[in-house]
Design an enzyme around this catalytic site. Structure first.
Site, short mmCIF file in Angstrom:
data_model
loop_
_atom_site.label_atom_id
_atom_site.label_comp_id
_atom_site.label_asym_id
_atom_site.label_seq_id
_atom_site.Cartn_x
_atom_site.Cartn_y
_atom_site.Cartn_z
N CYS A 122 0.71 -1.18 0.01
CA CYS A 122 0.13 0.06 0.13
C CYS A 122 0.85 1.21 -0.11
CB CYS A 122 -0.98 -0.03 1.27
SG CYS A 122 -2.09 1.31 1.19
N CYS A 123 1.89 1.24 0.76
CA CYS A 123 2.83 2.30 0.98
C CYS A 123 3.61 2.43 -0.37
CB CYS A 123 3.89 2.17 2.05
SG CYS A 123 3.21 2.45 3.73
N CYS A 203 -1.14 7.82 7.55
CA CYS A 203 -2.59 7.50 7.04
C CYS A 203 -3.33 7.20 8.30
CB CYS A 203 -2.40 6.44 5.89
SG CYS A 203 -1.53 7.11 4.30
N CYS A 206 -3.70 3.43 9.12
CA CYS A 206 -2.43 2.96 9.78
C CYS A 206 -1.75 3.30 10.92
CB CYS A 206 -1.36 2.72 8.49
SG CYS A 206 -1.89 1.42 7.43
N CYS A 225 7.82 3.57 6.13
CA CYS A 225 6.78 3.52 4.63
C CYS A 225 7.87 3.13 3.47
CB CYS A 225 6.25 4.78 4.64
SG CYS A 225 7.18 6.15 4.16
#
Length: 229
Positions: A122-123, A203, A206, A225
């Protein structure tokens, strides 16, 4: 200022000399000297507009308000982060540009809830990849990392070669106490979530309240990240 025609390659010896030169300088003088050693068009500055981002941004605003500050808009920021970003832009007259993931790739992570299964991926999509697109044209990348923030960070030098770009950490050896004293002395605005126990803010999916970076990627060994590795 015009763009640099060809990206400069900095040798290991030059990096060693830069570290020796900058080590004894104050943080403000490090930033001033950066523009003596590099053209503005060679310099990339990023900010997450997180907990205490005002520290580095105020310093840059005093040295060079023309400098572009890149904000990686992951699409998953807290509303408080976006409001804080606007506050700092207005307060310090910052030249901020946002970068974000390709629309279809970001939408995939939303539908897939990728952050819950594979936060690294996702990062990679929403943070690392968008910056890679613009990073290639710059020689040096400025970051506000401080060595006390994590084990990885306390192994760094002020200048470090990272892949194809030279990283510059003007705040690296600033202690937590020195940072807090500066913030207090200059009455810098904190991110509004700090007062609610968030010490490191990323985010919303998270990030939970926690000291230092313990609230990031909760229940996951992940501590970075990927941008700064």
């Amino acid at each position: 200022m015009s763009e640099i025609a060809e990206k400069r390659v900095i040798s290991r010896q030059e990096i060693k000399e830069l570290n020796q030169k900058y080590k004894s300088l104050s943080v403000v003088d490090r930033i001033k000297t950066l523009y003596e050693d590099f053209e503005q068009a060679e310099v990339m500055v990023t900010s997450s507009f997180a907990a205490t981002s005002a520290f580095l941004l105020k310093l840059f605003s005093e040295v060079n308000t023309d400098q572009i500050i890149y904000f990686i808009d992951t699409g998953y920021h807290f509303d408080e982060t976006l409001n804080y970003k606007k506050q700092l832009i207005d307060t310090y007259n910052l030249n901020v540009k946002s970068v974000s993931a390709l629309k279809h790739e970001h939408e995939f992570t939303t539908k897939d809830k990728t952050w819950s299964k594979n936060p690294d991926f996702c990062c990679s999509i929403n943070k690392v990849k968008p910056l890679e697109i613009i990073k290639n044209k710059y020689t040096v990348w400025v970051s506000g990392l401080m060595e006390w923030q994590s084990d990885h960070r306390n192994t760094l030098d002020i200048f470090e070669q990272r892949g194809e770009i030279l990283k510059f950490y003007p705040l690296l050896d600033v202690s937590r106490e020195e940072r807090d004293d500066f913030i207090k002395k200059h009455n810098l605005p904190f991110h509004p979530l700090v007062s609610k126990g968030y010490h490191s803010i990323g985010c919303k999916h998270c990030t939970v309240p926690g000291k230092d970076r313990s609230g990031r990627w909760n229940n996951n060994p992940k501590t970075e990240c990927g941008l700064h590795l």
